[in-house]
Scaffold this motif. Structure first.
Motif, PDB file in Angstrom:
ATOM      1  N   ILE A  87      12.087  -7.017   4.352  1.00 35.31           N
ATOM      2  CA  ILE A  87      10.947  -7.165   3.441  1.00 35.31           C
ATOM      3  C   ILE A  87       9.674  -7.061   4.281  1.00 35.31           C
ATOM      4  N   ARG A  88       8.963  -5.951   4.141  1.00 32.45           N
ATOM      5  CA  ARG A  88       7.669  -5.860   4.819  1.00 32.45           C
ATOM      6  C   ARG A  88       6.668  -6.691   4.031  1.00 32.45           C
ATOM      7  N   ILE A  89       5.938  -7.550   4.743  1.00 33.57           N
ATOM      8  CA  ILE A  89       4.880  -8.341   4.101  1.00 33.57           C
ATOM      9  C   ILE A  89       3.589  -8.006   4.849  1.00 33.57           C
ATOM     10  N   GLY A  90       2.821  -7.101   4.270  1.00 32.83           N
ATOM     11  CA  GLY A  90       1.690  -6.592   5.038  1.00 32.83           C
ATOM     12  C   GLY A  90       0.389  -6.587   4.267  1.00 32.83           C
ATOM     13  N   THR A  91      -0.538  -5.819   4.804  1.00 33.23           N
ATOM     14  CA  THR A  91      -1.811  -5.610   4.118  1.00 33.23           C
ATOM     15  C   THR A  91      -1.934  -4.121   3.806  1.00 33.23           C
ATOM     16  N   CYS A  92      -2.786  -3.807   2.860  1.00 31.92           N
ATOM     17  CA  CYS A  92      -2.965  -2.394   2.538  1.00 31.92           C
ATOM     18  C   CYS A  92      -4.362  -2.143   2.012  1.00 31.92           C
ATOM     19  N   GLY A  93      -4.684  -0.877   1.940  1.00 37.60           N
ATOM     20  CA  GLY A  93      -5.931  -0.469   1.327  1.00 37.60           C
ATOM     21  C   GLY A  93      -5.700  -0.113  -0.134  1.00 37.60           C
ATOM     22  N   ALA A  94      -6.788  -0.019  -0.899  1.00 34.42           N
ATOM     23  CA  ALA A  94      -6.690   0.352  -2.315  1.00 34.42           C
ATOM     24  C   ALA A  94      -7.775   1.363  -2.646  1.00 34.42           C
ATOM     25  N   VAL A  95      -7.508   2.139  -3.703  1.00 35.82           N
ATOM     26  CA  VAL A  95      -8.496   3.125  -4.159  1.00 35.82           C
ATOM     27  C   VAL A  95      -8.764   3.015  -5.657  1.00 35.82           C
ATOM     28  N   ARG A  96      -7.864   2.402  -6.390  1.00 37.32           N
ATOM     29  CA  ARG A  96      -8.033   2.360  -7.846  1.00 37.32           C
ATOM     30  C   ARG A  96      -9.084   1.325  -8.238  1.00 37.32           C
ATOM     31  N   ASP A  97      -9.791   1.607  -9.366  1.00 40.79           N
ATOM     32  CA  ASP A  97     -10.841   0.682  -9.823  1.00 40.79           C
ATOM     33  C   ASP A  97     -10.270  -0.672 -10.213  1.00 40.79           C
ATOM     34  N   ASP A  98      -9.032  -0.649 -10.744  1.00 47.91           N
ATOM     35  CA  ASP A  98      -8.461  -1.888 -11.267  1.00 47.91           C
ATOM     36  C   ASP A  98      -7.622  -2.642 -10.226  1.00 47.91           C
ATOM     37  N   ILE A 149       1.275  -9.360 -10.080  1.00 44.60           N
ATOM     38  CA  ILE A 149       1.569  -8.321  -9.092  1.00 44.60           C
ATOM     39  C   ILE A 149       1.445  -6.959  -9.774  1.00 44.60           C
ATOM     40  N   SER A 150       1.238  -5.920  -8.980  1.00 43.48           N
ATOM     41  CA  SER A 150       1.312  -4.547  -9.497  1.00 43.48           C
ATOM     42  C   SER A 150       2.418  -3.832  -8.742  1.00 43.48           C
ATOM     43  N   ILE A 151       3.198  -3.065  -9.476  1.00 45.43           N
ATOM     44  CA  ILE A 151       4.303  -2.335  -8.848  1.00 45.43           C
ATOM     45  C   ILE A 151       4.059  -0.841  -9.050  1.00 45.43           C
ATOM     46  N   GLY A 152       4.114  -0.056  -7.975  1.00 49.18           N
ATOM     47  CA  GLY A 152       3.859   1.382  -8.132  1.00 49.18           C
ATOM     48  C   GLY A 152       3.988   2.140  -6.829  1.00 49.18           C
ATOM     49  N   ASN A 153       3.312   3.279  -6.799  1.00 46.31           N
ATOM     50  CA  ASN A 153       3.464   4.201  -5.671  1.00 46.31           C
ATOM     51  C   ASN A 153       2.464   3.915  -4.544  1.00 46.31           C
ATOM     52  N   PHE A 154       2.940   4.004  -3.315  1.00 48.25           N
ATOM     53  CA  PHE A 154       2.103   3.823  -2.123  1.00 48.25           C
ATOM     54  C   PHE A 154       1.840   5.179  -1.459  1.00 48.25           C
ATOM     55  N   PHE A 155       0.857   5.177  -0.586  1.00 53.71           N
ATOM     56  CA  PHE A 155       0.648   6.302   0.318  1.00 53.71           C
ATOM     57  C   PHE A 155       0.629   5.726   1.727  1.00 53.71           C
ATOM     58  N   THR A 156       1.567   6.198   2.555  1.00 55.20           N
ATOM     59  CA  THR A 156       1.654   5.714   3.947  1.00 55.20           C
ATOM     60  C   THR A 156       0.995   6.751   4.839  1.00 55.20           C
ATOM     61  N   ASN A 169     -10.015  10.141  -3.466  1.00 57.73           N
ATOM     62  CA  ASN A 169     -10.034  10.372  -4.922  1.00 57.73           C
ATOM     63  C   ASN A 169      -8.734  10.994  -5.419  1.00 57.73           C
ATOM     64  N   LEU A 170      -8.110  11.805  -4.566  1.00 55.15           N
ATOM     65  CA  LEU A 170      -6.814  12.390  -4.935  1.00 55.15           C
ATOM     66  C   LEU A 170      -5.760  11.273  -5.068  1.00 55.15           C
ATOM     67  N   LEU A 171      -5.790  10.335  -4.130  1.00 56.04           N
ATOM     68  CA  LEU A 171      -4.841   9.207  -4.191  1.00 56.04           C
ATOM     69  C   LEU A 171      -5.073   8.389  -5.464  1.00 56.04           C
ATOM     70  N   LYS A 172      -6.348   8.224  -5.784  1.00 54.95           N
ATOM     71  CA  LYS A 172      -6.709   7.484  -7.006  1.00 54.95           C
ATOM     72  C   LYS A 172      -6.205   8.235  -8.243  1.00 54.95           C
ATOM     73  N   LYS A 173      -6.424   9.554  -8.247  1.00 51.87           N
ATOM     74  CA  LYS A 173      -5.993  10.387  -9.380  1.00 51.87           C
ATOM     75  C   LYS A 173      -4.484  10.271  -9.586  1.00 51.87           C
ATOM     76  N   TYR A 174      -3.746  10.218  -8.485  1.00 48.23           N
ATOM     77  CA  TYR A 174      -2.283  10.162  -8.584  1.00 48.23           C
ATOM     78  C   TYR A 174      -1.744   8.734  -8.664  1.00 48.23           C
ATOM     79  N   ASN A 175      -2.654   7.801  -8.986  1.00 43.18           N
ATOM     80  CA  ASN A 175      -2.217   6.453  -9.328  1.00 43.18           C
ATOM     81  C   ASN A 175      -1.599   5.655  -8.178  1.00 43.18           C
ATOM     82  N   ILE A 176      -2.025   5.994  -6.963  1.00 43.17           N
ATOM     83  CA  ILE A 176      -1.521   5.259  -5.794  1.00 43.17           C
ATOM     84  C   ILE A 176      -2.091   3.840  -5.832  1.00 43.17           C
TER      85      ILE A 176
END
Ligand code: HPA
Length: 235
Positions: A87-98, A149-156, A169-176
């Motif tokens: 179980i990776r327990i990490g930090t991440c960046g976000a791009v979506r408004d919500d 929580i939110s469950i969905g697609n990541f970009f590594t 913006n592409l990552l945002k468009k594709y709901n990452i």
């Protein structure tokens, strides 16, 4: 049974290993959440501990930054120390408004700009996905604990610093929902060796709103993520 990067005995690790990126955080989690813990690795200061969480044997080991580091530690844990769940327990960046700082996001799958999964998969696209039961159990625990929580697609990504607004913006468009540097690598290693893996992250940076958590507020918001991860191991 030592490996080039882990100096531990064969049975030192539990079946389940929680992996933060940062060794200092691994130490903090062991001290704060485990009983009767012992340190089982300090090679390269990539600290690892095994102890008890509510009488369940759990290990904590940091995986460092990026796919190469996270993949080699995951692989050695699986192939040499018989680890079955990561179980990776990490930090991440976000791009979506919500999606906001401190949100907990869970990676159902992970796209990547790294070439490593193509190199391993005969130059085809490999769908790096989480283990379904682990997602299910984590969602169940989060609901029970009333933690959203939110469950969905990541970009590594291989590149922490990304000022390419078009790409963001592409990552945002594709709901990452999360951008990290390890998940796609850990998921492909888990698939390769037929074990289970899940990445749970707390959002520490919003790349479009240009916001970041301070190091103090990182700590408090990690508590919920760690509790969800630990409680899910009991199911
Ligand atoms: N990008 C990639 N990985 C990260 C980030 C980020 O903004 N924040 C935390 N891990």
């Amino acid at each position: 049974m030592s490996t080039p990067h882990i100096t531990s005995k064969k049975n030192d690790f539990a079946d389940i290993v929680l992996m933060p990126g940062d060794p200092v955080r691994a130490k903090y989690i062991a001290e704060k959440y485990l009983n009767k813990y012992v340190q089982i690795n300090n090679t390269r200061l990539m600290l690892a501990y095994t102890g008890l969480y509510k009488n369940k044997k759990i290990s904590i080991m940091s995986h460092g930054i990026g796919i190469p580091s996270a993949s080699l530690y995951s692989r050695e844990l699986i192939t040499e120390f018989n680890v079955k769940k990561i179980i990776r327990i990490g930090t991440c960046g976000a791009v979506r408004d919500d999606i906001n700082l401190r949100d907990i996001v869970i990676s159902m799958g992970a796209c990547t700009d790294s070439k490593i999964n193509r190199i391993k998969f005969n130059n085809h696209d490999f769908a790096a996905i989480a283990d379904f039961d682990m997602i299910y159990n984590t969602a169940k625990i989060a609901k029970k604990m009333n933690i959203s929580i939110s469950i969905g697609n990541f970009f590594t990504t291989d590149s922490f610093y990304n000022e390419d607004i078009g790409m963001l913006n592409l990552l945002k468009k594709y709901n990452i929902i999360g951008i990290d540097m390890e998940t796609a690598g850990i998921y492909s290693v888990a698939a390769e060796f037929h074990v289970k893996a899940l990445s749970i992250c707390t959002v520490s940076d919003h790349m479009i709103k240009k916001e970041s958590l301070s190091s103090e507020s990182r700590e408090s918001s990690f508590h919920d993520m760690i509790k969800i991860a630990l409680e899910s191991t009991l199911l």
